[in-house]
Write a protein that holds these residues in place. Structure first.
Motif, PDB file in Angstrom:
ATOM      1  N   TRP A 106       0.840  -1.212   0.000  1.00  0.00           N
ATOM      2  CA  TRP A 106       0.000   0.000   0.000  1.00  0.00           C
ATOM      3  C   TRP A 106       0.867   1.252   0.000  1.00  0.00           C
ATOM      4  O   TRP A 106       0.670   2.157  -0.794  1.00  0.00           O
ATOM      5  N   ARG A 107       1.819   1.295   0.915  1.00  0.00           N
ATOM      6  CA  ARG A 107       2.692   2.462   1.049  1.00  0.00           C
ATOM      7  C   ARG A 107       3.470   2.683  -0.254  1.00  0.00           C
ATOM      8  O   ARG A 107       3.518   3.788  -0.791  1.00  0.00           O
ATOM      9  N   SER A 108       4.053   1.631  -0.778  1.00  0.00           N
ATOM     10  CA  SER A 108       4.881   1.741  -1.986  1.00  0.00           C
ATOM     11  C   SER A 108       4.061   2.104  -3.208  1.00  0.00           C
ATOM     12  O   SER A 108       4.489   2.907  -4.035  1.00  0.00           O
ATOM     13  N   ALA A 109       2.886   1.510  -3.354  1.00  0.00           N
ATOM     14  CA  ALA A 109       2.056   1.783  -4.528  1.00  0.00           C
ATOM     15  C   ALA A 109       1.691   3.264  -4.594  1.00  0.00           C
ATOM     16  O   ALA A 109       1.710   3.861  -5.680  1.00  0.00           O
ATOM     17  N   PHE A 110       1.375   3.865  -3.454  1.00  0.00           N
ATOM     18  CA  PHE A 110       1.033   5.286  -3.465  1.00  0.00           C
ATOM     19  C   PHE A 110       2.257   6.155  -3.738  1.00  0.00           C
ATOM     20  O   PHE A 110       2.169   7.159  -4.443  1.00  0.00           O
ATOM     21  N   ARG A 111       3.413   5.762  -3.237  1.00  0.00           N
ATOM     22  CA  ARG A 111       4.639   6.515  -3.546  1.00  0.00           C
ATOM     23  C   ARG A 111       4.973   6.402  -5.026  1.00  0.00           C
ATOM     24  O   ARG A 111       5.359   7.383  -5.662  1.00  0.00           O
ATOM     25  N   ILE A 112       4.849   5.208  -5.568  1.00  0.00           N
ATOM     26  CA  ILE A 112       5.128   5.005  -6.992  1.00  0.00           C
ATOM     27  C   ILE A 112       4.145   5.807  -7.833  1.00  0.00           C
ATOM     28  O   ILE A 112       4.536   6.493  -8.786  1.00  0.00           O
ATOM     29  N   ALA A 113       2.857   5.746  -7.495  1.00  0.00           N
ATOM     30  CA  ALA A 113       1.839   6.500  -8.230  1.00  0.00           C
ATOM     31  C   ALA A 113       2.132   7.991  -8.175  1.00  0.00           C
ATOM     32  O   ALA A 113       1.996   8.698  -9.184  1.00  0.00           O
ATOM     33  N   SER A 114       2.550   8.467  -7.030  1.00  0.00           N
ATOM     34  CA  SER A 114       2.882   9.880  -6.880  1.00  0.00           C
ATOM     35  C   SER A 114       4.030  10.264  -7.809  1.00  0.00           C
ATOM     36  O   SER A 114       3.992  11.306  -8.467  1.00  0.00           O
ATOM     37  N   GLY A 115       5.053   9.419  -7.869  1.00  0.00           N
ATOM     38  CA  GLY A 115       6.181   9.672  -8.757  1.00  0.00           C
ATOM     39  C   GLY A 115       5.774   9.634 -10.224  1.00  0.00           C
ATOM     40  O   GLY A 115       6.223  10.465 -11.033  1.00  0.00           O
ATOM     41  N   LEU A 116       4.917   8.695 -10.584  1.00  0.00           N
ATOM     42  CA  LEU A 116       4.442   8.607 -11.966  1.00  0.00           C
ATOM     43  C   LEU A 116       3.607   9.827 -12.337  1.00  0.00           C
ATOM     44  O   LEU A 116       3.713  10.349 -13.450  1.00  0.00           O
ATOM     45  N   LEU A 117       2.787  10.293 -11.404  1.00  0.00           N
ATOM     46  CA  LEU A 117       1.996  11.505 -11.651  1.00  0.00           C
ATOM     47  C   LEU A 117       2.906  12.711 -11.872  1.00  0.00           C
ATOM     48  O   LEU A 117       2.675  13.515 -12.769  1.00  0.00           O
ATOM     49  N   ALA A 118       3.926  12.819 -11.054  1.00  0.00           N
ATOM     50  CA  ALA A 118       4.838  13.959 -11.165  1.00  0.00           C
ATOM     51  C   ALA A 118       5.610  13.921 -12.483  1.00  0.00           C
ATOM     52  O   ALA A 118       5.891  14.968 -13.073  1.00  0.00           O
ATOM     53  N   ALA A 119       5.937  12.721 -12.956  1.00  0.00           N
ATOM     54  CA  ALA A 119       6.716  12.582 -14.184  1.00  0.00           C
ATOM     55  C   ALA A 119       5.868  12.745 -15.440  1.00  0.00           C
ATOM     56  O   ALA A 119       6.403  13.030 -16.511  1.00  0.00           O
TER      57      ALA A 119
END
Length: 157
Positions: free
Chosen positions: A61-74
């Motif tokens: 859960w924690r990682s998926a949201f961090r990854i999604a956040s990074g993908l959104l920013a990119a």
């Protein structure tokens, strides 16, 4: 989980939480493909870490949201969200609601997605996001005010 292999542990967690996690990520990102990519990457990473991860579900859960956040920013602003199955993007009230969520800050969006789609409590969300339950409650309150104002503006337009 005793005698289970790392792959079995991860598969068990995937089967139990995939729909809820994916819907939460979709609510957070507004993009089905991005939600799928973030979820897949989080599970791939936890598989690589193996026994080093005690609580697979919390870690994913924690990682998926961090990854999604990074993908959104990119992602460039000109890229329109595309559904994962190649169908037409959501329309009507679902698309409108996802658009309203997109206007929230990333932290507010994550809190709303985890609370109402993921069905986590404020203390659980705080743990997943690495913040306090009080901060989560403040972010949820601010999100509620923002969403209420957006809905009221839309009704009067």
């Amino acid at each position: 989980m005793g005698d289970m292999s790392d792959q079995d542990r991860v598969e068990t967690v995937y089967r139990s939480m995939h729909p809820r996690l994916w819907r939460s990520l979709l609510s957070y990102t507004g993009d089905a493909e991005l939600a799928s990519d973030a979820e897949a990457e989080a599970f791939a990473q936890v598989l690589r870490r193996g026994e080093a991860v005690d609580d697979v579900a919390a870690w994913v859960w924690r990682s998926a949201f961090r990854i999604a956040s990074g993908l959104l920013a990119a992602r460039s602003p000109s890229n329109d969200p595309q559904p994962v199955d190649g169908s037409t993007p959501p329309t009507g009230s679902v698309a409108e609601f996802l658009g309203m969520l997109a206007d929230l800050s990333p932290q507010q969006r994550a809190c709303v997605a985890l609370r109402y789609v993921g069905e986590y409590t404020s203390p659980e969300i705080g743990e997943l996001l690495g913040t306090s339950a009080g901060t989560v409650r403040v972010q949820l309150h601010r999100a509620h005010v923002s969403l209420r104002n957006t809905i009221m503006e839309a009704e009067h337009a």
